[in-house]
Design an enzyme around this catalytic site. Structure first.
Site, PDB file in Angstrom:
ATOM      1  N   PRO A 180       0.834  -1.215   0.000  1.00  0.00           N
ATOM      2  CG  PRO A 180      -0.181  -1.183   2.104  1.00  0.00           C
ATOM      3  CD  PRO A 180       0.686  -2.009   1.215  1.00  0.00           C
ATOM      4  CD  GLU A 181       3.618   3.211  -3.121  1.00  0.00           C
ATOM      5  OE1 GLU A 181       4.049   4.265  -2.628  1.00  0.00           O
ATOM      6  OE2 GLU A 181       4.359   2.304  -3.534  1.00  0.00           O
TER       7      GLU A 181
END
Ligand SMILES: [Zn+2]
Length: 279
Positions: free
Chosen positions: A2-3
Site C-alpha cells: 500500500p502506498e
C-alpha cells in the site's frame, strides 16, 4: 505494497467505522509481527475509546482515551484491515492470518490480517513513539509542510540520484516508489540525475507535481469509499492509472514523443521513465 493514498483511504474507512467507539474485547493471535505486539496489548486497549486517527508517513496512529495512548499501525507489504459493523458482523469469519481482532462495544469487528507479517500494530505513548525510529528522523509530510527550499537543502549534499533520494524518508516521507516514478515523469526529470544537480525550478516542479498526483490518488481512493466495505469487509485498495509506472515498453503518454517507457533498477527497485521526456 500500500502506498500513501491507499493508507489515507484505509484510514478514511476506519475513521467512519471505529472512531468514538469503546473497545470491548481484544484478541491477539500472533505477536511476532515486524515489531512484536506488546504483551499487555489487549489489557491496555480494553475499555478505551478510539478517539481519532492520523497518519505519519505510511503509519496510522490511533489515539485512545482516556489515557492518551496511541496504537501504531503499519500495513507492511500485505496487511489488510477488515471491518464489519453491527449490521453485518455475522458475516465475519476469522481468517488464518487475522493476527489481531478488536471488538467494539457497538458490535463492530476490526481485524488486522497480514499473511507476510511485515506490518505491525503496537501500543505506545506519544512521547515514546515520536522519539523512536523511524519517526525521529522522518522528513516532512509531502502534503503538509513540504516545499522546494526544504527539498533543495536536503538534496544539496546528496551523492545519490534523485530517484533514490526521493525515496529516502529523511528527505520526504511516504512518497513511495510508484509516486516518485510518476512525479519525475511529469516533472521531466530523469531518475538517473544526481540529486545535487537539481535546481530551484526543478525542485519546485517535483514538489508541486508530487502533491498534485498524491491528492488526485487520494481523491480517487475516497470516491471508492462509498462502497468502502467490500464484500469481504476489506478497506482501501483500488485501481489506478499510471503514466509510466509498470509501463515498460509501452508508448510514452505524450502523443508527440513516440519513445517507449524504459525500466531500470535503482537501489533494488524498478524505475520507469521516458528517456526522451525526462532529462
Ligand atoms: Zn516521452
Amino acid at each position: 505494497m500500500p502506498e500513501l493514498p491507499e493508507v489515507e483511504t484505509v484510514m478514511g474507512g476506519m475513521r467512519h467505522s471505529i472512531c468514538n467507539k469503546l473497545i470491548d474485547r481484544v484478541q491477539v493471535k500472533r505477536r511476532d509481527l515486524r515489531i512484536p505486539v506488546n504483551d499487555d496489548f489487549a489489557q491496555r486497549l480494553t475499555g478505551k475509546v478510539i478517539k481519532s486517527l492520523k497518519r505519519r508517513g505510511k503509519y496510522i496512529i490511533m489515539e485512545l482515551e482516556p489515557d492518551n495512548l496511541h496504537i501504531i499501525l503499519h500495513l507492511g507489504m500485505s496487511g489488510r484491515i477488515r471491518i464489519f459493523e453491527s449490521s453485518n458482523n455475522k458475516d465475519y469469519e476469522p481468517r488464518k492470518h487475522d493476527h489481531i481482532i478488536i471488538r467494539l462495544k457497538d458490535g463492530t469487528i476490526f481485524a488486522f490480517e497480514d499473511p507476510r507479517r511485515f506490518g505491525l500494530m503496537y501500543i505506545a505513548s506519544e512521547k515514546d513513539w515520536r522519539k523512536e525510529k523511524p519517526f525521529i528522523s522522518m522528513g516532512p509530510e509531502p502534503l503538509e509542510n513540504w516545499n522546494a527550499q526544504d527539498l533543495l537543502t536536503k538534496l544539496k549534499n546528496k551523492k545519490a540520484n534523485i530517484k533514490i533520494s526521493l525515496l529516502d524518508q529523511r528527505v520526504v516521507v511516504g512518497l513511495g516508489n510508484i509516486y516518485v516514478c510518476e512525479a519525475l515523469y511529469y516533472a521531466g526529470i530523469s531518475p538517473l540525475r544526481s540529486a545535487n544537480t537539481i535546481n530551484e525550478d526543478e525542485a519546485e516542479r517535483i514538489v508541486k507535481i508530487s502533491k498534485e498526483i498524491l491528492e488526485k490518488a487520494i481523491k480517487a481512493g475516497g470516491s471508492t469509499l462509498k462502497d468502502y466495505q467490500h464484500t469481504d469487509g476489506s478497506l482501501g485498495y483500488f485501481q489506478h492509472n499510471f503514466a509510466v509506472y509498470d509501463k515498460e515498453n509501452k508508448d510514452c503518454p505524450k502523443p508527440s514523443c513516440k519513445a517507449k517507457i524504459k525500466r531500470i533498477t535503482q537501489g533494488g527497485r524498478s524505475s520507469f521513465y521516458c528517456p526522451k521526456c525526462q532529462r
